[in-house]
Design a protein around this motif. Structure first.
Motif, PDB file in Angstrom:
ATOM      1  N   LYS A  45     -13.626  -1.615  48.157  1.00 45.91           N
ATOM      2  CA  LYS A  45     -13.382  -2.355  46.933  1.00 45.91           C
ATOM      3  C   LYS A  45     -13.783  -3.814  47.060  1.00 45.91           C
ATOM      4  CE  LYS A  45      -9.568   0.599  45.400  1.00 45.91           C
ATOM      5  NZ  LYS A  45      -8.145   0.640  44.992  1.00 45.91           N
ATOM      6  N   LYS A  46     -13.457  -4.405  48.166  1.00 49.09           N
ATOM      7  CA  LYS A  46     -13.837  -5.796  48.412  1.00 49.09           C
ATOM      8  C   LYS A  46     -14.957  -5.788  49.425  1.00 49.09           C
ATOM      9  CE  LYS A  46      -9.351  -7.853  47.330  1.00 49.09           C
ATOM     10  NZ  LYS A  46      -8.265  -8.727  47.796  1.00 49.09           N
ATOM     11  N   LYS A  47     -16.089  -6.259  49.016  1.00 43.96           N
ATOM     12  CA  LYS A  47     -17.285  -6.093  49.845  1.00 43.96           C
ATOM     13  C   LYS A  47     -17.624  -7.405  50.530  1.00 43.96           C
ATOM     14  CE  LYS A  47     -19.019  -2.346  47.004  1.00 43.96           C
ATOM     15  NZ  LYS A  47     -20.093  -1.839  46.141  1.00 43.96           N
ATOM     16  N   LYS A 102     -15.570 -12.006  39.074  1.00 49.32           N
ATOM     17  CA  LYS A 102     -15.164 -11.657  40.426  1.00 49.32           C
ATOM     18  C   LYS A 102     -15.098 -12.935  41.245  1.00 49.32           C
ATOM     19  CE  LYS A 102     -15.359  -7.158  39.696  1.00 49.32           C
ATOM     20  NZ  LYS A 102     -14.151  -6.282  39.739  1.00 49.32           N
ATOM     21  N   ARG A 103     -14.047 -13.035  42.065  1.00 46.67           N
ATOM     22  CA  ARG A 103     -13.909 -14.203  42.935  1.00 46.67           C
ATOM     23  C   ARG A 103     -14.823 -13.994  44.145  1.00 46.67           C
ATOM     24  NH1 ARG A 103      -9.666 -17.604  42.823  1.00 46.67           N
ATOM     25  NH2 ARG A 103      -9.343 -17.473  45.074  1.00 46.67           N
ATOM     26  N   ASN A 122     -15.329 -19.155  39.511  1.00 48.02           N
ATOM     27  CA  ASN A 122     -15.062 -18.016  40.390  1.00 48.02           C
ATOM     28  C   ASN A 122     -15.825 -18.095  41.710  1.00 48.02           C
ATOM     29  OD1 ASN A 122     -13.352 -16.667  38.535  1.00 48.02           O
ATOM     30  ND2 ASN A 122     -15.178 -15.973  37.400  1.00 48.02           N
ATOM     31  N   GLU A 169     -11.191 -12.123  52.717  1.00 51.36           N
ATOM     32  CA  GLU A 169     -11.258 -10.815  52.073  1.00 51.36           C
ATOM     33  C   GLU A 169     -10.007 -10.544  51.262  1.00 51.36           C
ATOM     34  OE1 GLU A 169     -12.198  -6.151  53.279  1.00 51.36           O
ATOM     35  OE2 GLU A 169     -11.684  -7.620  54.824  1.00 51.36           O
ATOM     36  N   ASP A 179     -12.837 -11.218  45.958  1.00 50.13           N
ATOM     37  CA  ASP A 179     -13.405  -9.884  45.755  1.00 50.13           C
ATOM     38  C   ASP A 179     -14.662  -9.652  46.589  1.00 50.13           C
ATOM     39  OD1 ASP A 179     -11.557  -9.079  43.671  1.00 50.13           O
ATOM     40  OD2 ASP A 179     -12.569 -10.570  42.420  1.00 50.13           O
ATOM     41  N   TYR A 180     -15.445 -10.676  46.736  1.00 52.75           N
ATOM     42  CA  TYR A 180     -16.675 -10.588  47.523  1.00 52.75           C
ATOM     43  C   TYR A 180     -16.732 -11.748  48.494  1.00 52.75           C
ATOM     44  CZ  TYR A 180     -18.729  -6.944  44.573  1.00 52.75           C
ATOM     45  OH  TYR A 180     -18.986  -5.767  43.931  1.00 52.75           O
TER      46      TYR A 180
END
Length: 791
Positions: free
Chosen positions: A571-573, A602-603, A650, A680, A684-685
């Motif tokens: 989910k978090k890449k 996305k953060r 973001n 992480e 989100d990324y």
């Protein structure tokens, strides 16, 4: 941009269409080059067709008396001409184009002294336009010369060569041998200007004519020979073919006249002998009758005389045939009869012997001709001598066979006559002697009548001797030249120009060791290509953002979508961005990819982990503050080094921090893993921009903490060997889940809107731009520069 989501097999038809597009779009970008080459090719073709001397084709046909074809016609003609010899069309085709006949034509037409005039910057033949033609007294002694200028007076009575004046129709001594200047009957009008001639060795002229002469049979079932000749002057081509046919007919008549002469001489010699014998017998008969008063014989004597006369006539024919065989045998055994008269086979019914004798005579005559111009060991002379040596034994064997047969017949007739002689014992001696005299006289009379008949037949055939071939079509030239063919020349030049253009472009790109096409990447590595980014230069490093509808911004959106198909379970890449060497645009890709993802709410944390040559902070114009190196050395906390950006709320930047020399050692102290784990949890990324793998090992250290590794390959910058090593190096030092981004794709050729080299094809796109504003393209970023790399 072409994105490969997963591998698969493409249908064969799709491959073919793709290959066509590939070839077409690979070269269409260079269309101005091809246009220039085609223009030059057309100009060259036009000049060639203007400068080249047109060539015309002359054709003629003759009918040959072939013994295998047209047999009935041959037999009818034999009745009127007993001197006809059998012919085979294949042999006659070789004879027509023989060196002897062609050389005769070249001398008769004075082709060893061709005439020229100046036109279109070169010499052109003046076969019809020259006021004179030149004859050499000894053509075989001619030495090749270059073009020699000459002029003539108005009445063509004098010729001026090199300042010297020569009379026409007279043998004159010149610097080039004894020559005769003859008025050209084909020339009409006044002789004006300067003309040129040159002298060429007749052997070269003969070889040149033979090379341009074609002799072929019209069809397999036909005995018609077609002669074709190509020449710049159609009239000269016609004269050469007509002259060749005349020489061929003249050679046939010469051979027949020789045969007729030999036959007449033999018959006349035999007639003289028989006439003498008849005179002697008449005197003997007269003396016998006067002395013995023998006037008539009885019925028995007449019957005997009739029977014996018939046998004696046969004996006479046999004796004459044996005499002919003796002469033929002497001729065959003799080694000094080259060119001598061939004995006549008069009275012989064997066509094989006659054919062998004719073939022997023709071979010996041809050998004598060749010996006058060729050495004794010349292959043609040796071949003819071998043929002659094989013919003589065959003739001797035939003679011996016939002699045995004739002698057996003669013995039989003699035996029969002996039986009749025994019956004469009852006839009075005087009557018997008279019968013997009359019998002998009858034999001589029969022989004499036979020889007279043959002499008349031979004389008739000799007087009416004509070639046994027939002229079907006289030489006639084509109305239009057969070369140069303007359509072929223009098409050939255009095709050649296209091939040059293709070769230049192909060579330029083939011998380039840098990556140019997406297909090259796919052939060098098994790693998928998830994105392509065009080359633009701009002072603004941010090409993606709110409201930007440029083509490059759309490419980053497509790259963002492609990442969604990698590591779906995560989910978090965490994304690592690296490359082979500096300057391939990894920092630019990291920055704009992070900005593109941030646009989706996305953060995103962007880590500047290229500790050797950091450049992202400069692009954000971030103040020199603490960063990752300070965190690794314990001089700052994680919260202190995370900085929000003004570009997007973001997007957060984690700068490199204080410059250090031992960056790789800092990364192995275990704190970088803690930092990435903390990020992480909050973001989100996590996008990490790290140093190139060929310079330091930072990427291999960080890859273990990341889910995806984006490997940047730059168009016309990254060497192919670096891409080829990706799979091999990954077996030793592993990069996790590698995907390739093809960056910095430039327009090929002369176009400015065709991008992409996915499979060797480009993209045509139209960007939405304000009428008065212009989107500037992003320039390549060399590490440490304030400009970013788009390609």
């Amino acid at each position: 941009m072409h994105v490969t989501h997963k591998t698969g097999t493409m249908p064969e038809s799709s491959k073919n269409i793709l290959t066509f597009n590939q070839l077409w779009l690979r070269y269409v970008a260079y269309w101005p080059l091809f246009v220039l080459l085609i223009v030059l090719a057309v100009a060259a073709a036009k000049f060639y067709t203007w400068y080249a001397i047109p060539q015309y084709e002359s054709n003629a046909k003759i009918l040959i008396n072939d013994e295998k074809k047209g047999a009935e016609d041959s037999k009818e003609r034999e009745v009127f001409n007993t001197l006809n010899t059998k012919k085979i069309i294949e042999n006659e085709m070789e004879v027509v184009q023989s060196r002897t006949l062609v050389e005769g034509v070249s001398k008769n037409l004075y082709l060893y002294a061709p005439m020229f005039e100046k036109a279109r910057l070169r010499y052109v033949p003046a076969y019809n336009n020259s006021p004179i033609k030149i004859e050499s007294k000894d053509p075989s002694s001619i030495v090749d010369t270059k073009e020699i200028a000459f002029t003539t007076d108005v009445n063509r009575q004098n010729v001026i060569v090199a300042g010297k004046q020569y009379a026409v129709n007279e043998w004159v001594n010149t610097n080039y041998g004894q020559l005769k200047f003859i008025p050209n009957e084909k020339f009409h009008g006044a002789a004006t200007g300067t003309y040129f001639f040159k002298l060429v060795n007749p052997k070269k002229v003969t070889a040149d004519i033979q090379s341009r002469l074609k002799v072929a049979s019209s069809s397999k079932l036909s005995s018609i020979i077609t002669l074709s000749f190509k020449d710049a002057v159609p009239e000269r081509g016609e004269d050469i073919l007509n002259g060749l046919i005349n020489e061929y007919n003249r050679a046939i008549l010469t051979d027949r006249n020789i045969i007729a002469k030999n036959t007449l001489a033999f018959v006349q010699e035999r007639l003289n002998n028989v006439t003498g014998d008849l005179n002697a017998i008449e005197q003997k008969s007269q003396q016998y009758k006067a002395g013995n008063r023998a006037i008539d014989i009885g019925t028995q004597g007449r019957l005997y005389l009739e029977n014996v006369s018939s046998n004696d006539q046969k004996l006479s024919e046999i004796n004459m045939q044996l005499a002919v065989l003796d002469q033929v045998q002497n001729y065959a055994f003799s080694n000094s009869n080259k060119g001598a008269i061939v004995p006549s086979t008069l009275g012989m019914n064997d066509g094989i012997l006659t054919g062998l004798l004719n073939k022997l005579y023709e071979s010996e005559m041809e050998a004598e001709k060749l010996k006058s111009t060729e050495a004794a060991n010349y292959p043609s002379v040796v071949a003819l001598n071998d043929q002659i040596a094989k013919l003589k034994p065959a003739i001797i064997q035939n003679i011996q066979s016939q002699r045995k047969s004739l002698e057996a017949s003669r013995s039989n007739l003699v035996s029969t006559n002996n039986n009749y002689a025994q019956g004469l014992q009852t006839i009075p001696e005087k009557e018997r002697e008279l019968i013997e005299i009359n019998r002998e006289k009858g034999i001589k009379y029969n022989t004499y009548a036979f020889l007279l008949q043959k002499r008349e037949e031979t004389a008739l055939a000799h007087s009416s001797a004509v070639p046994d071939n027939r002229l079907v079509d006289k030489a006639e030239s084509s109305v239009l030249p057969i070369s140069p063919n303007n359509k072929v020349v223009y098409a050939g030049c255009i095709v050649f120009a296209l091939l040059i253009g293709i070769s230049v472009i192909t060579a330029k790109e083939t011998f380039n060791n840098k990556v140019l096409y997406r297909q090259e990447i796919e052939s060098l590595t098994r790693r998928p290509i998830v994105g392509e980014v065009i080359y633009e230069k701009s002072n603004n490093p941010f090409v993606a953002g709110d409201g930007k509808e440029t083509f490059i911004a759309e490419q980053f959106r497509q790259l963002r979508i492609a990442l969604a198909f990698l590591k779906k379970e995560v989910k978090k890449k965490k994304i690592l961005v690296t490359s082979s060497i500096a300057g391939e645009g990894k920092s630019f890709i990291s920055l704009n990819l992070a900005l593109t993802i941030a646009l989706t709410n996305k953060r995103v944390a962007l880590l500047e982990l290229d500790l050797i040559n950091p450049s992202i902070s400069d692009k954000f114009e971030a103040p020199n503050s603490k960063g990752i190196t300070d965190y690794l050395m314990g001089d700052a906390s994680a919260e202190e080094i995370i900085t929000p950006t003004e570009v997007n709320p973001n997007l957060f930047l984690v700068s490199a921090g204080t410059r250090v020399k031992n960056s790789s050692e800092l990364l192995t102290n275990g704190k970088i893993e803690d930092l990435i784990m903390k990020l992480e949890e909050e973001f989100d990324y996590v996008i990490i921009d790290t140093a190139p793998v060929s310079l330091v090992t930072d990427a291999y250290i960080l890859s273990a903490c990341c889910d995806i590794t984006l490997y940047v390959v730059r168009h016309n910058y990254t060497a192919k060997v670096f891409v080829q090593r990706i799979d091999g190096n990954n077996k030793i030092s592993r990069l996790n889940n590698i995907a390739i981004v093809f960056n910095g794709i430039k327009a090929r050729g002369f176009g400015k809107k065709s991008y992409g080299f996915g499979y060797g094809y480009g993209y045509a796109y139209n960007e939405k731009r304000p009428k008065k504003s212009k989107v500037r393209l992003v320039k390549s970023t060399i590490e440490g520069s304030t400009k970013s790399v788009t390609g």
